[in-house]
Design a protein around this motif. Structure first.
Motif, PDB file in Angstrom:
ATOM      1  N   TYR A 195       0.701  -1.120  -0.048  1.00  0.00           N
ATOM      2  CA  TYR A 195      -0.207   0.075   0.154  1.00  0.00           C
ATOM      3  C   TYR A 195       0.627   1.448   0.040  1.00  0.00           C
ATOM      4  N   PHE A 196       2.003   1.150   0.768  1.00  0.00           N
ATOM      5  CA  PHE A 196       2.845   2.462   0.917  1.00  0.00           C
ATOM      6  C   PHE A 196       4.351   2.251   0.533  1.00  0.00           C
ATOM      7  N   SER A 197       5.143   3.010  -0.142  1.00  0.00           N
ATOM      8  CA  SER A 197       6.082   3.018  -0.532  1.00  0.00           C
ATOM      9  C   SER A 197       6.941   4.485  -0.318  1.00  0.00           C
ATOM     10  N   LYS A 198       8.109   4.604  -0.092  1.00  0.00           N
ATOM     11  CA  LYS A 198       8.932   5.746  -0.021  1.00  0.00           C
ATOM     12  C   LYS A 198       9.495   6.091  -1.203  1.00  0.00           C
ATOM     13  N   LYS A 199       9.388   5.207  -2.209  1.00  0.00           N
ATOM     14  CA  LYS A 199      10.159   5.314  -3.496  1.00  0.00           C
ATOM     15  C   LYS A 199       9.534   6.645  -4.282  1.00  0.00           C
ATOM     16  N   ASP A 200      10.228   7.787  -4.425  1.00  0.00           N
ATOM     17  CA  ASP A 200       9.772   8.807  -5.319  1.00  0.00           C
ATOM     18  C   ASP A 200       8.245   9.384  -4.641  1.00  0.00           C
ATOM     19  N   THR A 201       7.946   9.259  -3.104  1.00  0.00           N
ATOM     20  CA  THR A 201       6.800   9.585  -2.619  1.00  0.00           C
ATOM     21  C   THR A 201       7.171   9.980  -1.111  1.00  0.00           C
ATOM     22  N   GLU A 202       6.432  11.458  -1.250  1.00  0.00           N
ATOM     23  CA  GLU A 202       6.607  12.122   0.027  1.00  0.00           C
ATOM     24  C   GLU A 202       5.580  12.225   0.637  1.00  0.00           C
ATOM     25  N   LEU A 203       5.329  12.369   2.070  1.00  0.00           N
ATOM     26  CA  LEU A 203       4.285  12.553   2.929  1.00  0.00           C
ATOM     27  C   LEU A 203       3.856  14.167   2.730  1.00  0.00           C
ATOM     28  N   VAL A 204       2.917  14.728   2.289  1.00  0.00           N
ATOM     29  CA  VAL A 204       2.598  16.217   2.441  1.00  0.00           C
ATOM     30  C   VAL A 204       2.274  16.665   3.525  1.00  0.00           C
ATOM     31  N   GLY A 205       1.508  15.769   4.296  1.00  0.00           N
ATOM     32  CA  GLY A 205       0.964  16.060   5.603  1.00  0.00           C
ATOM     33  C   GLY A 205      -0.114  14.883   5.886  1.00  0.00           C
ATOM     34  N   ILE A 206      -0.524  15.377   7.409  1.00  0.00           N
ATOM     35  CA  ILE A 206      -1.622  14.449   7.993  1.00  0.00           C
ATOM     36  C   ILE A 206      -2.459  15.354   8.534  1.00  0.00           C
ATOM     37  N   GLU A 207      -3.888  15.213   8.653  1.00  0.00           N
ATOM     38  CA  GLU A 207      -4.747  15.846   9.063  1.00  0.00           C
ATOM     39  C   GLU A 207      -4.561  17.370   8.439  1.00  0.00           C
ATOM     40  N   ILE A 208      -4.490  17.538   7.261  1.00  0.00           N
ATOM     41  CA  ILE A 208      -4.496  18.692   6.584  1.00  0.00           C
ATOM     42  C   ILE A 208      -5.510  19.633   6.597  1.00  0.00           C
ATOM     43  N   PRO A 209      -5.618  20.867   7.064  1.00  0.00           N
ATOM     44  CA  PRO A 209      -6.680  21.405   7.097  1.00  0.00           C
ATOM     45  C   PRO A 209      -7.500  22.119   5.912  1.00  0.00           C
ATOM     46  N   VAL A 210      -8.510  22.267   5.530  1.00  0.00           N
ATOM     47  CA  VAL A 210      -9.306  22.426   4.671  1.00  0.00           C
ATOM     48  C   VAL A 210     -10.208  23.738   5.008  1.00  0.00           C
ATOM     49  N   LEU A 211      -9.935  24.900   4.475  1.00  0.00           N
ATOM     50  CA  LEU A 211     -11.038  25.959   5.019  1.00  0.00           C
ATOM     51  C   LEU A 211     -11.102  27.145   3.911  1.00  0.00           C
TER      52      LEU A 211
END
Length: 301
Positions: free
Chosen positions: A129-145
């Motif tokens: 399901y998840f790999s670090k290859k060419d992938t970054e975590l943008v964020g967790i609980e990213i606010p939408v307003l």
């Protein structure tokens, strides 16, 4: 993890969430009582407590995995982390529920053990399901307003995206929405346009926030099963991924649903529309927070 604060000036702004849209779509009168009349009833439950706790546990694992290392993430005692979150969340629920308990020690431990089994399965199968290859975590609980429509610009959609990954090779993003389910989603859930609309709205507004084409944003439900069917002839995964139709047409349909909600229920200056008649949907009474409050809703049209 602690969520970023959404800065809403309630002196002239209104914040609305997907849960409000969902409530209104199911029964207008329920939404009217909860928000216009301010008669919202707090009803905690073991499934919600478990869902929130499992969210937090998975998010913690992914944050460590992407920001530190896979080894560090795998070193986390997920059972212990989940148990701590369950007990803390349950304690907070009870305090907000006039110190009335809604579960038992036995039931809590059953849910914790179910979650622990699923989390250990996830850890063993994480690479699917998840790999670090060419992938970054943008964020967790990213606010939408963000403002929903020019009709009433101070009505703002508010919410939090569970997590977003950025894929460097393709310059694309994937929005994830974690859902907990007893045994996974059936075709009924997958075809529920109201349920699907939440993640489509996040795609619409995240595209708007980044000022990028919607085609650069994918969406995915990450469905975590608490139990699986036993004694079957083939192994059943404890994780189910579902990618709903999310091209421009479907995103537009979800946005139109939200825009119409704002136009129906708010005035141009972001006040509640008290002139409108809010209809009751008697088919929705079974799960309504007012089903045992005849003084607020008599279940009659």
């Amino acid at each position: 993890m602690e969520k970023a604060k959404l800065n809403i000036d309630f002196s002239y702004q209104k914040g609305i969430s997907y849960s409000q849209l969902s409530m209104f779509s199911q029964c207008e009168y329920q939404w009217y009582l909860a928000y216009v009349k301010k008669k919202k009833i707090f009803k905690p439950g073991i499934h919600l407590c478990f869902g929130n706790s499992l969210h937090e546990t998975l998010q913690h694992y992914l944050e460590v995995m992407y920001n530190q290392s896979i080894v560090a993430a795998n070193d986390i005692n997920l059972t212990e982390y989940l148990e701590n979150r369950m007990l803390e969340n349950y304690k907070a629920d009870v305090e907000n529920n006039n110190n009335e308990h809604y579960s038992t020690k036995e039931e809590l431990m059953e849910f914790i053990q179910d979650g622990a089994t699923t989390l250990e399965w996830f850890k063993r199968n994480r690479a699917k399901y998840f790999s670090k290859k060419d992938t970054e975590l943008v964020g967790i609980e990213i606010p939408v307003l963000q403002s929903v429509t020019d009709y009433s610009p101070n009505v703002l959609l508010q919410g939090y995206i569970d997590f977003i990954l950025y894929h460097k090779g393709t310059d694309t993003y994937t929005i994830y929405d974690i859902k907990t389910s007893t045994r996974g989603w059936t075709d009924k859930e997958k075809k529920d346009s109201l349920k699907i609309s939440q993640i489509l709205l996040y795609k619409h507004f995240y595209s708007k926030a980044l000022n990028i084409d919607q085609d650069k944003i994918d969406v995915r439900f990450f469905i975590v099963k608490r139990k699986i069917y036993e004694n079957v002839d083939f192994p059943i995964p404890r994780i189910q991924e579902f990618i709903p139709a999310n091209k421009t047409k479907k995103v537009k349909e979800a946005y139109n649903l939200l825009e119409n909600f704002v136009k129906e229920c708010f005035t141009p200056d972001a006040k509640y529309n008290t002139e409108r008649e809010y209809k009751k949907n008697l088919d929705a009474c079974k799960w309504c927070q007012y089903n045992s409050s005849p003084d607020l809703c008599d279940r009659k049209q």
